[in-house]
Design a protein around this motif. Structure first.
Motif, short mmCIF file in Angstrom:
data_model
loop_
_atom_site.label_atom_id
_atom_site.label_comp_id
_atom_site.label_asym_id
_atom_site.label_seq_id
_atom_site.Cartn_x
_atom_site.Cartn_y
_atom_site.Cartn_z
N ILE A 1 21.84 38.44 42.94
CA ILE A 1 23.23 38.12 43.30
C ILE A 1 23.46 36.60 43.41
N PRO A 2 22.58 35.84 44.08
CA PRO A 2 22.82 34.39 44.09
C PRO A 2 22.86 33.78 42.69
N LEU A 3 22.05 34.33 41.78
CA LEU A 3 22.03 33.76 40.43
C LEU A 3 23.29 34.13 39.65
N LEU A 4 24.01 35.16 40.12
CA LEU A 4 25.23 35.57 39.42
C LEU A 4 26.46 34.86 39.98
N LYS A 5 26.26 33.81 40.73
CA LYS A 5 27.37 33.13 41.38
C LYS A 5 28.49 32.79 40.39
N TRP A 6 28.13 32.17 39.29
CA TRP A 6 29.17 31.75 38.34
C TRP A 6 29.83 32.92 37.65
N PRO A 7 29.08 33.89 37.15
CA PRO A 7 29.75 35.06 36.60
C PRO A 7 30.69 35.73 37.60
N ILE A 8 30.32 35.79 38.87
CA ILE A 8 31.19 36.42 39.86
C ILE A 8 32.49 35.61 40.02
N PHE A 9 32.34 34.30 40.14
CA PHE A 9 33.53 33.46 40.23
C PHE A 9 34.45 33.66 39.03
N PHE A 10 33.82 33.70 37.88
CA PHE A 10 34.60 33.83 36.65
C PHE A 10 35.37 35.15 36.66
N VAL A 11 34.71 36.22 36.98
CA VAL A 11 35.36 37.54 36.96
C VAL A 11 36.47 37.59 38.01
N VAL A 12 36.21 37.05 39.20
CA VAL A 12 37.23 37.06 40.25
C VAL A 12 38.47 36.31 39.79
N ALA A 13 38.28 35.12 39.25
CA ALA A 13 39.42 34.30 38.83
C ALA A 13 40.20 35.01 37.73
N TRP A 14 39.47 35.48 36.75
CA TRP A 14 40.10 36.12 35.59
C TRP A 14 40.87 37.37 36.01
N GLN A 15 40.23 38.19 36.85
CA GLN A 15 40.83 39.47 37.22
C GLN A 15 42.03 39.28 38.15
N THR A 16 41.97 38.28 39.03
CA THR A 16 43.12 38.05 39.91
C THR A 16 44.36 37.80 39.06
N LEU A 17 44.20 36.90 38.09
CA LEU A 17 45.36 36.54 37.28
C LEU A 17 45.84 37.72 36.46
N SER A 18 44.92 38.46 35.87
CA SER A 18 45.40 39.54 35.00
C SER A 18 45.97 40.68 35.84
N LEU A 19 45.46 40.87 37.07
CA LEU A 19 46.01 41.95 37.90
C LEU A 19 47.41 41.62 38.40
N LEU A 20 47.61 40.33 38.73
CA LEU A 20 48.93 39.93 39.23
C LEU A 20 50.02 40.31 38.24
N ALA A 21 49.72 40.13 36.97
CA ALA A 21 50.76 40.34 35.96
C ALA A 21 50.74 41.76 35.39
N SER A 22 49.79 42.59 35.80
CA SER A 22 49.66 43.87 35.10
C SER A 22 50.47 44.98 35.76
N TYR A 23 51.04 45.83 34.97
CA TYR A 23 51.77 46.99 35.50
C TYR A 23 51.76 48.14 34.49
N GLU A 24 51.10 47.92 33.30
CA GLU A 24 51.26 48.88 32.20
C GLU A 24 50.83 50.29 32.59
N GLN A 25 49.64 50.41 33.24
CA GLN A 25 49.15 51.75 33.56
C GLN A 25 50.07 52.45 34.55
N ILE A 26 50.59 51.66 35.51
CA ILE A 26 51.49 52.25 36.51
C ILE A 26 52.76 52.75 35.82
N LEU A 27 53.27 51.92 34.91
CA LEU A 27 54.48 52.29 34.18
C LEU A 27 54.24 53.56 33.37
N LEU A 28 53.04 53.63 32.73
CA LEU A 28 52.77 54.77 31.86
C LEU A 28 52.63 56.07 32.67
N ILE A 29 52.08 55.97 33.86
CA ILE A 29 51.84 57.19 34.64
C ILE A 29 53.05 57.58 35.48
#
Lengths: 327, 361
Positions: free
Chosen positions: A226-254
Motif C-alpha cells: 500500500i505505501p508503494l501504491l501511493k501515487w497510483p492511489i492519488f491518481f485514481v482518487v483525483a481522476w475518479q472524483t472529477l469523473s464522478l462529479l460530472a457523471s449521471y448516465e447510469q442513473i438516467l438510464l435506470i
C-alpha cells in the motif's frame, strides 16, 4: 521567403496538433464558454426560439438571478441534490479508489494462482465493456422485486422478507444503495487496472525481503504494497472524483424511464438526483436552459477547484506522469 | 546459530530442474559459499532456505528441526538481496527497525539495537535518510544492518557485493568476513565470483545446472577439483585442458595429444589407463614453467599474445591449434611468434575422464 529549419521545427508539432486542438476547442472549450454565458441569462422555453434564430436577440436578458437562486435558497430542492451528490461521489469514490485497492491486492497478491487471478480481473472488467444501455437494462431485470434475482438471492442468504424493499428503484435508502452499487461496479475496474499493474511492477525482492524480515502476508500488504501504491492511489482518487462529479448516465438510464418527471424520470422521487442529473433535467425536461447552465457552471467551478487542489497536493507533473511505483 | 542441512532437495519450475537432488550440510557458525555460473540454481537454493520457495522434493533442517513447511517469518533468518531490496518509502532507521517492529519489540529496545548495528556497520550518520539518497555501498550496509538487527540464526547473502565498484568490493570482502567471524552467525553466501568465494568462505559448494559439483574447502577445490567443471571454474586464468589418450610404449606411459607426447610416471599412467583410454589433461597457468631452450619432456609452442598484468603476465602460447595460458614473471622477454617450451610439474597436473568429466588424478 525561405523557411529555415529551426522555424519548421517549431511549426511542425503545432501542425500535427491542430486537428486535436480544434476538436478540444469545439467539444470542450466552446461548450464551457457557452454554458458560462447561458448561466448568466434567463434563457428558457419562452425565448428559446428567438435565441436559436438570433444569438444576440434582445429577448434574452443578462441576469444574476440564476446564481442568486442557487446560493440564496431560491431553489428549496438544491440542498437535497447537494446532499445526494456528496453521498454519491464519496461512496462511489470509496468503492472505486479503496474497495478496488483491496480487491486488487487480493487478486494480484494474495491469490497466487495466475489463471484464476486473470479470470477475476477480466470478470471485473465486464461491466466496463458492456454497452451502457444493456448494463442498465440488466440491472433493471436483476433488481425487479418479483422476477429479479437480487431479492431471491438476498432471501436465500437469510435476510428476512421484511427487510427487503418492495422496489429497489423507489424505496429509499435502497435506491441510493443501488445507485452506488451500479456505479461502483463499473468504476472499480478502472482502479483495478491501475492498481494491479502497479502491484505487478513491485520488484519481487521487496516483498521477499519483507517476508524474510518476519512479515505475514497482511503485513506485507499493509507495510510494503500500500505505501508503494501511493501515487497510483492519488491518481485514481483525483481522476475518479472529477469523473464522478460530472457523471449521471447510469442513473438516467435506470431511473430515467417513466415516472412523470420528464427526462429525469423518477430520479427525484427515488432520491438519486445528483447534481449533474439535476442540471440535465432542468434543461431538458423543464426547459430552464439558463438555470440549468448556471447549475453546470457551479459544477465546472467545483471541478476546476478540485483539480487545482489535487495538483497542489500531489504535484502536477507527478500526477500527469504515467502510473508508477516509486522504487 | 544453527546447523543447516539440506536433504535431497529439488526444485522444479515446470520442466526446468533448477535444483536437482541437493545434499548439503552447513555447520553451526560456518561461512559457506554457493558458487556457480548464473542459472545454476544457487539463488533458488538460497530462496528455499529462506522459505520463499518450497522445495518440490526433499527436506530442509535447521539443527534437527524440519523447517521445510515453515513460512519465512518463523525461520529467524536474515537476508541481503542482490538488489538490496531496501524499502524505498522508509528511512534507513525504519528499514533497519522493520524486522523488530514486526516482532513487536518495545520501542526503546528497537532504538538501542538499531543504533548498535548501525554503529557496527558505520552508517549511524545516515539513519534519517531515504534509500534513494544513499550510494550503492551505503545501501549495501543498510541491507546488511537490516539482516543482522534481528540477530538471525542464519544469514543469507545473495550476491551482496556484485553491485559495488571493484575497489569497494575488495574492501567489503574483508569487512564481511571479519563481521561473520565476529558474530559467528551461520552464513550462506551466493556468488558467481570464484575470487569472492575463495577469499571469504570456509567451504564452497560449487553448483552447475542445478547439481552440486563439489563441496569442500577452497584449497581442496583448487588442488583437487572433483571434475572438469570445477577445475575450469575455480582459478583465474582458468585451467588449461588438452584432450588426448594414454599410450604405453615399452613399459613407459605417455599422454598423446596428437601434437605432442608427454611422458608420465608409470604409476600415473597405469591408473589412468585402468579407467579410461581417452583422457583430458589439465594444468593451471600458474604451474607452468616456460623456457626458451629445448628441454626433455617439454611441449613446444609459439608465443601468441602476451598480457602484462603488472605483478605477472599471462602468456598465450599456441600449441598447434590450441591456446595455452601460462602465468610468468614479467622479467622474461617474450615476443609474439617466438618459439617457447612448456615444462609441466607432474605433481600438479590433473587428468579427467573424457566421457564423464570426472577427475582421475
Amino acid at each position: 521567403m525561405r523557411i529555415t529549419r529551426a522555424v519548421m521545427k517549431k511549426i511542425i508539432p503545432w501542425l500535427f496538433l491542430t486537428p486535436v486542438i480544434i476538436f478540444i476547442i469545439l467539444s470542450w472549450v466552446a461548450p464551457v464558454a457557452l454554458t458560462l454565458y447561458l448561466g448568466f441569462t434567463d434563457l428558457s422555453i419562452k425565448n428559446f426560439l428567438a435565441f436559436i434564430r438570433d444569438f444576440f436577440t434582445p429577448e434574452v436578458h443578462i441576469t444574476l438571478e440564476n446564481f442568486e437562486k442557487i446560493f440564496f435558497g431560491g431553489d428549496p430542492y438544491l440542498p437535497e441534490v447537494l446532499k445526494i451528490t456528496i453521498i454519491y461521489v464519496v461512496s462511489v469514490l470509496a468503492i472505486n479508489a479503496f474497495y478496488s485497492l483491496i480487491l486488487s491486492i487480493s487478486i494480484a497478491y494474495f491469490l497466487k494462482h495466475d489463471y484464476l487471478s486473470l479470470f477475476l480481473r477480466v470478470s471485473w472488467l465486464l461491466p466496463r465493456i458492456t454497452p451502457g444501455v444493456i448494463y442498465a437494462l440488466m440491472w433493471n431485470w436483476f433488481i425487479d422485486p418479483r422476477y429479479g434475482m437480487l431479492n431471491t438471492l438476498l432471501s436465500l442468504a437469510g435476510i428476512p422478507k421484511e427487510m427487503l424493499p418492495q422496489s429497489w428503484l423507489l424505496d429509499k435508502p435502497y435506491s441510493q444503495i443501488l445507485m452506488i452499487m451500479v456505479n461502483g461496479y463499473i468504476g472499480a475496474s478502472f482502479g483495478m487496472i491501475v492498481y494491479t499493474a502497479a502491484i505487478k511492477s513491485i520488484p519481487p525482492d521487496l516483498i521477499n525481503a519483507a517476508l524474510v524480515d518476519g512479515a505475514n502476508e497482511f503485513q506485507v500488504a499493509r507495510h510494503i504494497i500500500i505505501p508503494l501504491l501511493k501515487w497510483p492511489i492519488f491518481f485514481v482518487v483525483a481522476w475518479q472524483t472529477l469523473s464522478l462529479l460530472a457523471s449521471y448516465e447510469q442513473i438516467l438510464l435506470i431511473w430515467g424511464a417513466g415516472g412523470g418527471g420528464g427526462y429525469a424520470g423518477i430520479a427525484r422521487a427515488a432520491g438519486v438526483m445528483v447534481w449533474a442529473l439535476y442540471s440535465y433535467s432542468k434543461a431538458f425536461s423543464e426547459y430552464q436552459y439558463g438555470y440549468a447552465s448556471a447549475i453546470s457552471v457551479v459544477l465546472v467551478v467545483v471541478g476546476i477547484a478540485l483539480i487545482l487542489i489535487y495538483f497542489k497536493l500531489f504535484g502536477f507533473s507527478r500526477l500527469m506522469a504515467p502510473s508508477k511505483v516509486e522504487v | 546459530m544453527v546447523k543447516v542441512v539440506l536433504k535431497e532437495v529439488s526444485k522444479y519450475f515446470g520442466k526446468v530442474r533448477a535444483v536437482d537432488n541437493l545434499n548439503l550440510e552447513i555447520k553451526d557458525g560456518e561461512f559457506v559459499a554457493l558458487l556457480g555460473p548464473s542459472g545454476c540454481g544457487k539463488t533458488t537454493t538460497l530462496l528455499m532456505i529462506a522459505g520463499i520457495y518450497k522445495p518440490t522434493k526433499g527436506r530442509i533442517y535447521f539443527d534437527n528441526e524440519d523447517i521445510t513447511d515453515l513460512p519465512p517469518k518463523d525461520r529467524n533468518i536474515g537476508m541481503v538481496f542482490q538488489s538490496y531490496a531496501l524499502y524505498p518509502h522508509m528511512t534507513v532507521y525504519n528499514n533497519i527497525a522493520f524486522p523488530l517492529k514486526l516482532k513487536k519489540t518495545p520501542k526503546h529496545v528497537i532504538h538501542e539495537k538499531v543504533v548498535k548495528v548501525a554503529r557496527l556497520l558505520r552508517i549511524d550518520n545516515l539513519l534519517d535518510r531515504k534509500p534513494s539518497q544513499l550510494s550503492g555501498g551505503q545501501q549495501q550496509r543498510v541491507a546488511l544492518a537490516r539482516a543482522l538487527v534481528k540477530e538471525p540464526d542464519v544469514l543469507l547473502l545473495d550476491e551482496p557485493l556484485s553491485n559495488l565498484d571493484a575497489k569497494l568490493r575488495i574492501y567489503m570482502r574483508a569487512e564481511l568476513k571479519r563481521l561473520q567471524k565476529e558474530l559467528k552467525v551461520t552464513t550462506i553466501y551466493v556468488t558467481h565470483d570464484q575470487v569472492e568465494a575463495m577469499s571469504m568462505a570456509d567451504r564452497i559448494a560449487v553448483m552447475n545446472q542445478g547439481k552440486l559439483q563439489q563441496y569442500a574447502e577452497p584449497n581442496i577445490l583448487y588442488d583437487k577439483p572433483a571434475n572438469i567443471f570445477v577445475a575450469g571454474f575455480i582459478g583465474n586464468p582458468p585451467m588449461n585442458f588438452i584432450e588426448g589418450s594414454i599410450m604405453e610404449v615399452n613399459g613407459e606411459y605417455y599422454f598423446d595429444s596428437g601434437v605432442f607426447k608427454l611422458k608420465i610416471h608409470r604409476s600415473l599412467g597405469e591408473m589412468i589407463s585402468s579407467k579410461t583410454e581417452e583422457a583430458i589433461l589439465g594444468f593451471r597457468p600458474e604451474h607452468i614453467k616456460l623456457v626458451t631452450t629445448k628441454a626433455p619432456n617439454a611441449i613446444k609452442g609459439i608465443v601468441y599474445v602476451v598480457e602484462p598484468l603488472g605483478r605477472d603476465m599471462v602468456v598465450n602460447i599456441k600449441v598447434n591449434d590450441t591456446i595455452i595460458k601460462a602465468l610468468a614473471s614479467p622479467e622474461i622477454q617474450l615476443t609474439p611468434g617466438q618459439q617457447i617450451y612448456i615444462i609441466l610439474d607432474e605433481r600438479k597436473i590433473h587428468f579427467f575422464n573424457k566421457s564423464t568429466g570426472e577427475a582421475i588424478v
